[in-house]
Design a protein around this motif. Structure first.
Motif, PDB file in Angstrom:
ATOM      1  N   LYS A   1      -9.266  11.913  28.819  1.00 10.97           N
ATOM      2  CA  LYS A   1     -10.211  13.015  28.957  1.00 10.97           C
ATOM      3  C   LYS A   1     -11.496  12.532  29.624  1.00 10.97           C
ATOM      4  O   LYS A   1     -12.086  13.228  30.449  1.00 10.97           O
ATOM      5  N   TRP A   2     -11.926  11.310  29.236  1.00  5.35           N
ATOM      6  CA  TRP A   2     -13.119  10.728  29.854  1.00  5.35           C
ATOM      7  C   TRP A   2     -12.909  10.556  31.353  1.00  5.35           C
ATOM      8  O   TRP A   2     -13.798  10.884  32.162  1.00  5.35           O
ATOM      9  N   SER A   3     -11.737  10.063  31.739  1.00  2.00           N
ATOM     10  CA  SER A   3     -11.458   9.842  33.166  1.00  2.00           C
ATOM     11  C   SER A   3     -11.417  11.168  33.923  1.00  2.00           C
ATOM     12  O   SER A   3     -11.840  11.241  35.081  1.00  2.00           O
TER      13      SER A   3
ATOM     14  N   ASP B   1      -8.342  10.071  24.404  1.00  2.00           N
ATOM     15  CA  ASP B   1      -9.747  10.398  24.690  1.00  2.00           C
ATOM     16  C   ASP B   1     -10.223   9.742  25.983  1.00  2.00           C
ATOM     17  O   ASP B   1     -11.062  10.301  26.698  1.00  2.00           O
ATOM     18  N   LEU B   2      -9.694   8.544  26.276  1.00  2.00           N
ATOM     19  CA  LEU B   2     -10.054   7.881  27.529  1.00  2.00           C
ATOM     20  C   LEU B   2      -9.505   8.657  28.732  1.00  2.00           C
ATOM     21  O   LEU B   2     -10.135   8.690  29.791  1.00  2.00           O
TER      22      LEU B   2
ATOM     23  N   MET C   1     -22.160   8.595  29.509  1.00  2.00           N
ATOM     24  CA  MET C   1     -20.783   8.319  29.936  1.00  2.00           C
ATOM     25  C   MET C   1     -20.434   6.853  29.769  1.00  2.00           C
ATOM     26  O   MET C   1     -19.295   6.503  29.444  1.00  2.00           O
TER      27      MET C   1
ATOM     28  N   GLN D   1     -13.183  13.801  33.123  1.00  2.00           N
ATOM     29  CA  GLN D   1     -14.577  14.223  33.257  1.00  2.00           C
ATOM     30  C   GLN D   1     -15.257  13.483  34.406  1.00  2.00           C
ATOM     31  O   GLN D   1     -16.007  14.074  35.179  1.00  2.00           O
TER      32      GLN D   1
ATOM     33  N   LEU E   1     -19.939   6.344  25.934  1.00  4.17           N
ATOM     34  CA  LEU E   1     -18.674   6.953  25.515  1.00  4.17           C
ATOM     35  C   LEU E   1     -17.489   6.094  25.938  1.00  4.17           C
ATOM     36  O   LEU E   1     -16.558   5.870  25.147  1.00  4.17           O
ATOM     37  N   LEU E   2     -17.523   5.597  27.169  1.00  6.28           N
ATOM     38  CA  LEU E   2     -16.444   4.726  27.645  1.00  6.28           C
ATOM     39  C   LEU E   2     -16.292   3.502  26.761  1.00  6.28           C
ATOM     40  O   LEU E   2     -15.184   3.154  26.342  1.00  6.28           O
TER      41      LEU E   2
END
Length: 370
Positions: free
Chosen positions: A272-274, A269-270, A254, A276, A257-258
């Motif tokens: 979506k990361w947040s 995409d960020l 993680m 997750q 990826l960040l």
């Protein structure tokens, strides 16, 4: 449980025993130190030492941590099945606690949350717990000796509980010893801190961790040496390093990826990361942010090309080879501030999606600072 089950910390063990032998045992102790240093192990072993009157029955009860004069207090949650006016107490989760601690006195808050079945809640110690302590400790000792109250993470007491506990400490029942196990003492009432004897527990020595890995876990010497260095004084970190597919692997993925998405400025995409990150429980989110702080520090130190200054796994170091230059003198302090604010916000039950999306967007700007 005995002191032989504690990893390292020989100096503190001797200090505790000396207090008893010389008749200088205070009625309230507070063991403070970082996660994984063995505070709970020391507290439990010392409690058993105080309660061991040498009889076979006492030893048998202590071996199972089922002595009637040993009382554990710990943060709890409110389950859906509980009534609206019920204040959760430790006894509500006694079986879960006993199962966890008898497996070993080294465990995390996340493991405890999982045992209770409430990963997405904030665990606290309620006023109901202090009422229960007053009731239990007012009884005579069943064995004619000490009564010991071990309080794990007293900083999680709500204010009503803290005030009631303060009165109990000010006027303790006869032959009662309180042993608090604390990670954030500054969050405790000053009046409580002033009435306990604080003992600061250092990180476990590398040699002690290495020896324990070899003797207790059968790890070969070279692997034990690397793990003990990486553990940075934490037996929990050492155990994590032994596990394949551990939480740290996820945390590193993680983190990587960040940083990649922030560098490439991929806003969607960020987001979506947040999302997750927001799907993790709050305790896990705070642990990831702590991991983030460590990785920021390690990448910053990696720029100095001194292996004695860095503590990373091979996978972490492989990423740092190309990424470390983006963590520098201009942004290391703002990066640390950003993570610490996020830890505060998550701890105050802020919306996790908003916290982590804002976190990710600010990382875009911070990585531009060279």
């Amino acid at each position: 449980m005995t002191f032989s089950e504690v990893v390292g910390q020989r100096e503190t063990q001797e200090r505790l025993v000396k207090m008893v032998q010389e008749g200088h045992l205070p009625h309230a102790l507070m063991l403070c130190g970082p996660t994984g240093c063995g505070k709970m192990a020391l507290a439990t072993a010392f409690a058993c030492y105080l309660l061991d009157n040498g009889t076979p029955s006492a030893k048998a009860m202590l071996a199972k941590l089922e002595h009637p004069d040993l009382h554990f207090t710990y943060p709890t949650i409110k389950l859906p099945k509980m009534s609206a006016d019920h204040k959760p107490v430790s006894d509500d989760f006694a079986s879960e606690w006993h199962e966890l601690i008898t497996q070993g006195p080294y465990f995390t808050m996340d493991e405890w949350m999982q045992a209770m079945g409430g990963e997405n809640q904030q665990a606290i110690i309620t006023a109901g717990e202090s009422d229960e302590l007053v009731r239990k400790l007012s009884l005579k000792s069943s064995q004619g000796g000490y009564k010991v109250s071990v309080i794990w993470l007293p900083e999680r007491m709500n204010i009503e509980c803290a005030n009631k506990l303060l009165k109990l400490i000010e006027e303790p029942p006869q032959q009662t010893v309180f042993i608090m196990v604390c990670e954030e003492p500054d969050k405790l009432l000053e009046t409580i801190r002033s009435r306990v004897q604080r003992i600061d527990i250092r990180r476990i020595g590398e040699e002690d961790i290495m020896r324990a890995l070899i003797e207790r876990r059968g790890v070969d010497e070279e692997a034990a040496r690397r793990i003990s260095r990486l553990a940075n004084g934490s037996w929990l970190k050492a155990l994590e390093a032994l596990q394949t597919g551990s939480e740290n692997e996820l945390f590193l993925d993680m983190f990587i990826l960040l940083m990649r998405l922030a560098y490439q400025r991929k806003i969607k995409d960020l987001r979506k990361w947040s999302e997750q990150m927001a799907g993790m429980g709050r305790e896990k989110q705070k642990r990831w942010l702590t991991f983030f702080l460590r990785m920021a520090r390690e990448n910053f130190m990696y720029n100095f090309q001194n292996t004695e200054l860095t503590y990373m796994t091979q996978k972490e170091e492989d990423f740092a080879k190309n990424f470390a230059r983006f963590v520098n003198e201009k942004n290391i302090l703002p990066i640390n501030d950003l993570a610490n604010r996020a830890i505060r916000d998550i701890g105050q039950n802020a919306n996790a999606k908003i916290v982590f999306f804002d976190f990710a967007l600010q990382m875009i700007m911070l990585l531009l600072q060279k």
